[in-house]
Write an enzyme that holds these catalytic residues in place. Structure first.
Site, PDB file in Angstrom:
ATOM      1  N   ASP A  58       0.898  -1.237  -0.021  1.00  0.00           N
ATOM      2  CA  ASP A  58       0.116   0.068   0.092  1.00  0.00           C
ATOM      3  C   ASP A  58       0.789   1.274  -0.012  1.00  0.00           C
ATOM      4  O   ASP A  58       1.822   1.566   0.873  1.00  0.00           O
ATOM      5  CB  ASP A  58      -0.917  -0.054   1.271  1.00  0.00           C
ATOM      6  CG  ASP A  58      -1.871   1.170   1.258  1.00  0.00           C
ATOM      7  OD1 ASP A  58      -1.776   2.226   0.576  1.00  0.00           O
ATOM      8  OD2 ASP A  58      -2.869   1.061   1.951  1.00  0.00           O
ATOM      9  N   PHE A  80       0.299   5.624 -11.225  1.00  0.00           N
ATOM     10  CA  PHE A  80      -1.155   5.486 -11.711  1.00  0.00           C
ATOM     11  C   PHE A  80      -1.827   5.436 -10.697  1.00  0.00           C
ATOM     12  O   PHE A  80      -3.022   5.605 -10.821  1.00  0.00           O
ATOM     13  CB  PHE A  80      -1.256   4.004 -12.767  1.00  0.00           C
ATOM     14  CG  PHE A  80      -0.508   4.431 -14.034  1.00  0.00           C
ATOM     15  CD1 PHE A  80      -1.275   4.999 -15.160  1.00  0.00           C
ATOM     16  CD2 PHE A  80       0.567   3.733 -14.287  1.00  0.00           C
ATOM     17  CE1 PHE A  80      -0.838   4.967 -16.315  1.00  0.00           C
ATOM     18  CE2 PHE A  80       1.106   3.655 -15.509  1.00  0.00           C
ATOM     19  CZ  PHE A  80       0.442   4.420 -16.527  1.00  0.00           C
ATOM     20  N   SER A 124      -6.375  13.536 -15.026  1.00  0.00           N
ATOM     21  CA  SER A 124      -7.752  13.378 -15.640  1.00  0.00           C
ATOM     22  C   SER A 124      -8.262  14.729 -16.197  1.00  0.00           C
ATOM     23  O   SER A 124      -8.165  15.727 -15.674  1.00  0.00           O
ATOM     24  CB  SER A 124      -8.687  12.678 -14.480  1.00  0.00           C
ATOM     25  OG  SER A 124     -10.117  12.777 -15.042  1.00  0.00           O
ATOM     26  N   ALA A 125      -9.079  14.457 -17.384  1.00  0.00           N
ATOM     27  CA  ALA A 125      -9.875  15.575 -17.734  1.00  0.00           C
ATOM     28  C   ALA A 125     -10.905  16.044 -16.848  1.00  0.00           C
ATOM     29  O   ALA A 125     -11.486  17.223 -17.194  1.00  0.00           O
ATOM     30  CB  ALA A 125     -10.422  15.201 -19.255  1.00  0.00           C
ATOM     31  N   THR A 126     -11.087  15.384 -16.021  1.00  0.00           N
ATOM     32  CA  THR A 126     -12.197  15.661 -14.845  1.00  0.00           C
ATOM     33  C   THR A 126     -11.787  17.109 -14.099  1.00  0.00           C
ATOM     34  O   THR A 126     -12.511  17.915 -13.688  1.00  0.00           O
ATOM     35  CB  THR A 126     -12.530  14.779 -13.760  1.00  0.00           C
ATOM     36  OG1 THR A 126     -11.318  14.255 -13.068  1.00  0.00           O
ATOM     37  CG2 THR A 126     -13.017  13.471 -14.279  1.00  0.00           C
ATOM     38  N   TYR A 149     -13.426  12.243  -6.484  1.00  0.00           N
ATOM     39  CA  TYR A 149     -12.484  11.785  -7.377  1.00  0.00           C
ATOM     40  C   TYR A 149     -11.711  12.820  -8.125  1.00  0.00           C
ATOM     41  O   TYR A 149     -10.737  12.958  -8.168  1.00  0.00           O
ATOM     42  CB  TYR A 149     -12.955  10.566  -8.391  1.00  0.00           C
ATOM     43  CG  TYR A 149     -12.046  10.116  -9.579  1.00  0.00           C
ATOM     44  CD1 TYR A 149     -10.897   9.545  -9.111  1.00  0.00           C
ATOM     45  CD2 TYR A 149     -12.294  10.870 -10.753  1.00  0.00           C
ATOM     46  CE1 TYR A 149      -9.826   9.319 -10.132  1.00  0.00           C
ATOM     47  CE2 TYR A 149     -11.626  10.538 -11.665  1.00  0.00           C
ATOM     48  CZ  TYR A 149     -10.394   9.983 -11.583  1.00  0.00           C
ATOM     49  OH  TYR A 149      -9.427   9.644 -12.571  1.00  0.00           O
ATOM     50  N   LYS A 153      -7.814  14.575  -8.163  1.00  0.00           N
ATOM     51  CA  LYS A 153      -6.668  15.001  -9.210  1.00  0.00           C
ATOM     52  C   LYS A 153      -6.231  16.256  -9.112  1.00  0.00           C
ATOM     53  O   LYS A 153      -5.290  16.830  -9.371  1.00  0.00           O
ATOM     54  CB  LYS A 153      -7.263  14.627 -10.566  1.00  0.00           C
ATOM     55  CG  LYS A 153      -7.572  13.267 -10.530  1.00  0.00           C
ATOM     56  CD  LYS A 153      -6.286  12.266 -10.635  1.00  0.00           C
ATOM     57  CE  LYS A 153      -6.400  10.863 -10.928  1.00  0.00           C
ATOM     58  NZ  LYS A 153      -5.314  10.112 -10.777  1.00  0.00           N
ATOM     59  N   TYR A 177      -5.986  12.458 -18.879  1.00  0.00           N
ATOM     60  CA  TYR A 177      -6.591  11.673 -19.758  1.00  0.00           C
ATOM     61  C   TYR A 177      -7.969  11.974 -20.194  1.00  0.00           C
ATOM     62  O   TYR A 177      -8.717  12.489 -19.271  1.00  0.00           O
ATOM     63  CB  TYR A 177      -6.599  10.050 -19.404  1.00  0.00           C
ATOM     64  CG  TYR A 177      -5.438   9.613 -18.550  1.00  0.00           C
ATOM     65  CD1 TYR A 177      -4.313  10.084 -18.751  1.00  0.00           C
ATOM     66  CD2 TYR A 177      -5.688   8.416 -17.590  1.00  0.00           C
ATOM     67  CE1 TYR A 177      -3.038   9.432 -18.116  1.00  0.00           C
ATOM     68  CE2 TYR A 177      -4.460   7.895 -17.142  1.00  0.00           C
ATOM     69  CZ  TYR A 177      -3.354   8.559 -17.339  1.00  0.00           C
ATOM     70  OH  TYR A 177      -2.205   7.966 -16.720  1.00  0.00           O
ATOM     71  N   ASN A 199     -17.728   2.686 -16.169  1.00  0.00           N
ATOM     72  CA  ASN A 199     -17.506   3.173 -17.825  1.00  0.00           C
ATOM     73  C   ASN A 199     -18.397   2.357 -18.686  1.00  0.00           C
ATOM     74  O   ASN A 199     -18.661   1.283 -18.743  1.00  0.00           O
ATOM     75  CB  ASN A 199     -16.127   3.128 -17.781  1.00  0.00           C
ATOM     76  CG  ASN A 199     -15.294   4.185 -16.948  1.00  0.00           C
ATOM     77  OD1 ASN A 199     -15.797   5.139 -16.217  1.00  0.00           O
ATOM     78  ND2 ASN A 199     -14.140   3.724 -16.633  1.00  0.00           N
ATOM     79  N   LEU A 200     -18.496   3.279 -19.855  1.00  0.00           N
ATOM     80  CA  LEU A 200     -19.225   2.603 -20.913  1.00  0.00           C
ATOM     81  C   LEU A 200     -18.726   1.236 -21.514  1.00  0.00           C
ATOM     82  O   LEU A 200     -19.584   0.469 -21.718  1.00  0.00           O
ATOM     83  CB  LEU A 200     -19.560   3.720 -21.918  1.00  0.00           C
ATOM     84  CG  LEU A 200     -20.428   3.349 -23.194  1.00  0.00           C
ATOM     85  CD1 LEU A 200     -21.784   3.049 -22.840  1.00  0.00           C
ATOM     86  CD2 LEU A 200     -20.009   4.522 -24.277  1.00  0.00           C
ATOM     87  N   GLY A 295     -24.708  15.469 -13.002  1.00  0.00           N
ATOM     88  CA  GLY A 295     -23.287  15.871 -13.314  1.00  0.00           C
ATOM     89  C   GLY A 295     -22.804  15.500 -14.870  1.00  0.00           C
ATOM     90  O   GLY A 295     -21.566  15.825 -15.045  1.00  0.00           O
TER      91      GLY A 295
END
Length: 340
Positions: A58, A80, A124-126, A149, A153, A177, A199-200, A295
């Site tokens: 961890d 990651f 992340s693009a978030t 989340y 980031k 990403y 996710n899709l 959202g």
């Protein structure tokens, strides 16, 4: 370079490990296996023909993290590791903040102590939030998010911007990403989410293989060409090569920290992804249109110009390539990786 790959047994990590090895670098995986399976290691070694050391710890444990750096001389880190489910982060914000921030702090402390000065960080693009104009540009400020989340980031990026100038020689690439999908063309490594996919693509794949009854499409009344959300999907192999390009570019960076979008620059709708996956499978797949999710943005896609100009990197694989590879992985591994 000898590269520590944290979270290297997950989804993007193993593909990046293969890209590193193919380019002549060494990779050492650190993964606590909370969202992954140890059996990926045998497949990586079979595909690469190389032994790949792996430590199951961890990374929020500072002492164990430091011990790995003390025992092995690293040239760089690709980070990651982290919890990544948006919905779960809303339900368990404390766990997300603790894990995602503490693991980064632990790694950077160990890097500072052992003179490791190259870091590629999985962002992340978030971080662009709901107010950023399309296409998303790395110049946009302020960064914000709509869930815990995403905020981890944003916060990690800020931590790295603040810390990097205080550590002599440290260079950090922040890779934002968009929507990674697809799998290795061998069908041996791919996306294997725990529980119900968030996710899709993995959801569609599990419908196609018979693990789920039907795909739920959340909203078909957005102001988009077919009414469904547009996202910038990128093949995980293109993404892995983006990490390699960023790693090899770090010495050339003029500033301590630089952000790069990794995307195609094109939005693809949910229905377009479904049709591409149906083409790969060779049959229609059942779906149901449900109400919008709170959202969800109508559109999200990158301006990838900076990565192309500075890293010499560009996404090359099509949505058909992504779906064909994702289906090959799911068809050959209907229940994901074997346990152990």
């Amino acid at each position: 370079m000898r590269v520590l790959v944290s979270g290297g047994a997950g989804y993007i990590g193993p593909h990046t490990v293969l890209a590193l090895l193919a380019a002549g670098h060494e990779a050492v995986i650190v993964d606590d296996l909370s969202n992954s399976k140890a059996s990926v290691l045998n497949r990586l070694e079979s595909l690469s023909g190389q032994h790949i050391p792996m430590h199951s710890i961890d990374l929020t444990d500072r002492d164990k993290t430091d011990q790995i750096f003390a025992e092995t001389a690293f040239d760089a880190v690709i980070h990651f590791a982290g919890f990544k489910a948006v919905g779960e982060s809303v339900e368990k914000p404390l766990e997300y903040y603790e894990n995602n921030l503490d693991s980064t702090l632990s790694i950077v402390r160990a890097m500072r102590r052992h003179d490791v000065t190259k870091l590629v960080f999985s962002s992340s693009a978030t971080v662009y939030g709901p107010r950023a104009p399309l296409p998303y540009s790395e110049e946009w400020w302020p960064l914000e998010a709509t869930n815990p989340y995403g905020w981890t980031k944003v916060m990690n990026e800020q931590v790295l911007r603040d810390v990097a100038p205080t550590i002599p020689g440290l260079k950090v690439a922040l890779l934002r990403y968009f929507n990674p999908i697809g799998s290795h063309p061998s069908g041996q490594i791919g996306e294997d989410p725990n529980g119900i996919p968030n996710n899709l693509l993995p959801f569609i794949a599990q419908v196609a293989v018979g693990r789920r009854e039907k795909l739920m499409i959340f909203g078909d009344d957005y102001d988009t060409p077919d009414g469904t959300c547009l996202r910038d999907y990128i093949h995980v192999e293109d993404l892995a090569l983006g990490h390699l390009a960023a790693l090899e570019h770090l010495d050339s960076m003029k500033e301590p920290v630089r952000a790069f979008n990794l995307g195609t620059g094109q939005g693809v709708s949910v229905f377009e992804v479904l049709r591409a996956f149906e083409k790969a499978v060779g049959r229609a797949l059942p779906y149901e249109v449900a109400p919008r999710r709170a959202g969800d943005l109508a559109e999200s896609y990158a301006d990838p110009t900076r990565a192309e100009q500075e890293l010499g990197w560009k996404a090359t694989k099509s949505i058909d390539d992504m779906c064909a590879d994702a289906w090959r992985w799911q068809r050959e591994n209907p229940m994901g990786y074997p346990a152990g």
